[in-house]
Design a protein around this motif. Structure first.
Motif, PDB file in Angstrom:
ATOM      1  N   PRO A   2      29.607  60.532  29.857  1.00 49.35           N
ATOM      2  CA  PRO A   2      28.860  61.760  30.132  1.00 49.35           C
ATOM      3  C   PRO A   2      29.282  62.876  29.178  1.00 49.35           C
ATOM      4  O   PRO A   2      30.421  62.910  28.699  1.00 49.35           O
ATOM      5  CB  PRO A   2      29.244  62.114  31.571  1.00 49.35           C
ATOM      6  N   LEU A   3      28.369  63.789  28.893  1.00 51.99           N
ATOM      7  CA  LEU A   3      28.636  64.886  27.975  1.00 51.99           C
ATOM      8  C   LEU A   3      29.862  65.684  28.397  1.00 51.99           C
ATOM      9  O   LEU A   3      30.676  66.076  27.554  1.00 51.99           O
ATOM     10  CB  LEU A   3      27.407  65.800  27.874  1.00 51.99           C
ATOM     11  N   ALA A   4      30.044  65.919  29.674  1.00 61.86           N
ATOM     12  CA  ALA A   4      31.200  66.683  30.160  1.00 61.86           C
ATOM     13  C   ALA A   4      32.512  65.990  29.795  1.00 61.86           C
ATOM     14  O   ALA A   4      33.489  66.633  29.392  1.00 61.86           O
ATOM     15  CB  ALA A   4      31.111  66.880  31.674  1.00 61.86           C
ATOM     16  N   GLN A  30      35.446  67.397  27.274  1.00 62.18           N
ATOM     17  CA  GLN A  30      36.835  67.494  27.720  1.00 62.18           C
ATOM     18  C   GLN A  30      37.777  66.795  26.734  1.00 62.18           C
ATOM     19  O   GLN A  30      38.840  67.309  26.400  1.00 62.18           O
ATOM     20  CB  GLN A  30      36.967  66.891  29.117  1.00 62.18           C
ATOM     21  N   TYR A  31      37.377  65.630  26.251  1.00 61.46           N
ATOM     22  CA  TYR A  31      38.180  64.890  25.276  1.00 61.46           C
ATOM     23  C   TYR A  31      38.367  65.710  23.999  1.00 61.46           C
ATOM     24  O   TYR A  31      39.473  65.848  23.480  1.00 61.46           O
ATOM     25  CB  TYR A  31      37.499  63.558  24.963  1.00 61.46           C
TER      26      TYR A  31
END
Length: 148
Positions: A105-107, A111-112
């Motif tokens: 997922p984009l989120a 975060q990465y």
């Protein structure tokens, strides 16, 4: 990206191709990727390989074929624009083609990247300009050429 502790690719693992990319640049990149050395198990990526000129693409294919004689294991990803899939490099390597859709997922991707691009100790660096002390950022405008 399976773990936040995995590092980002280093400068020698990525080749960002443009129509101005030379055969020498592609050759150096392919040699790093295909000739066995003690560099570990890196994943090499050619971005926008479909933008290489015809001459450079031909030389790259020829060199790739010659370097495969080493029979060493390698990891090479060639990313191309799907709208230009009939250009030289995507056509030559079409038997290995895999249509990719990001599996995270984009989120999670954000975060990465934030984990790797955040400056630990804020100082008077460019990181103070970007949100949350990031050392990179994207600046955009709907008006072209306004001093970005």
């Amino acid at each position: 990206m399976n773990s936040p502790n995995q590092p980002l690719p280093t400068f020698d693992e990525v080749l960002l191709c443009t129509p101005q990319t030379t055969a020498e640049q592609v050759g150096l990149f392919l040699r790093r990727c295909l000739i066995p050395c003690s560099g570990g198990e890196k994943i090499y990526t050619m971005l926008y390989a479909d933008e290489l000129s015809y001459d450079v693409s031909c030389k790259a294919e020829e060199l790739f074929q010659r370097l495969q004689r080493y029979n060493s294991p390698y990891r090479l990803i060639i990313l191309c624009n799907c709208e230009r899939e009939h250009s030289y490099i995507p056509s030559v390597f079409s038997q290995y083609k895999v249509h990719m859709i990001p599996q995270r997922p984009l989120a999670e991707i954000r975060q990465y990247l934030q984990h790797h691009y955040r400056v630990a100790q804020p100082s008077s660096s460019a990181a103070s300009v970007f949100k949350d002390n990031m050392c990179v950022g994207i600046v955009s405008s709907k008006r072209a050429g306004v001093g970005k």
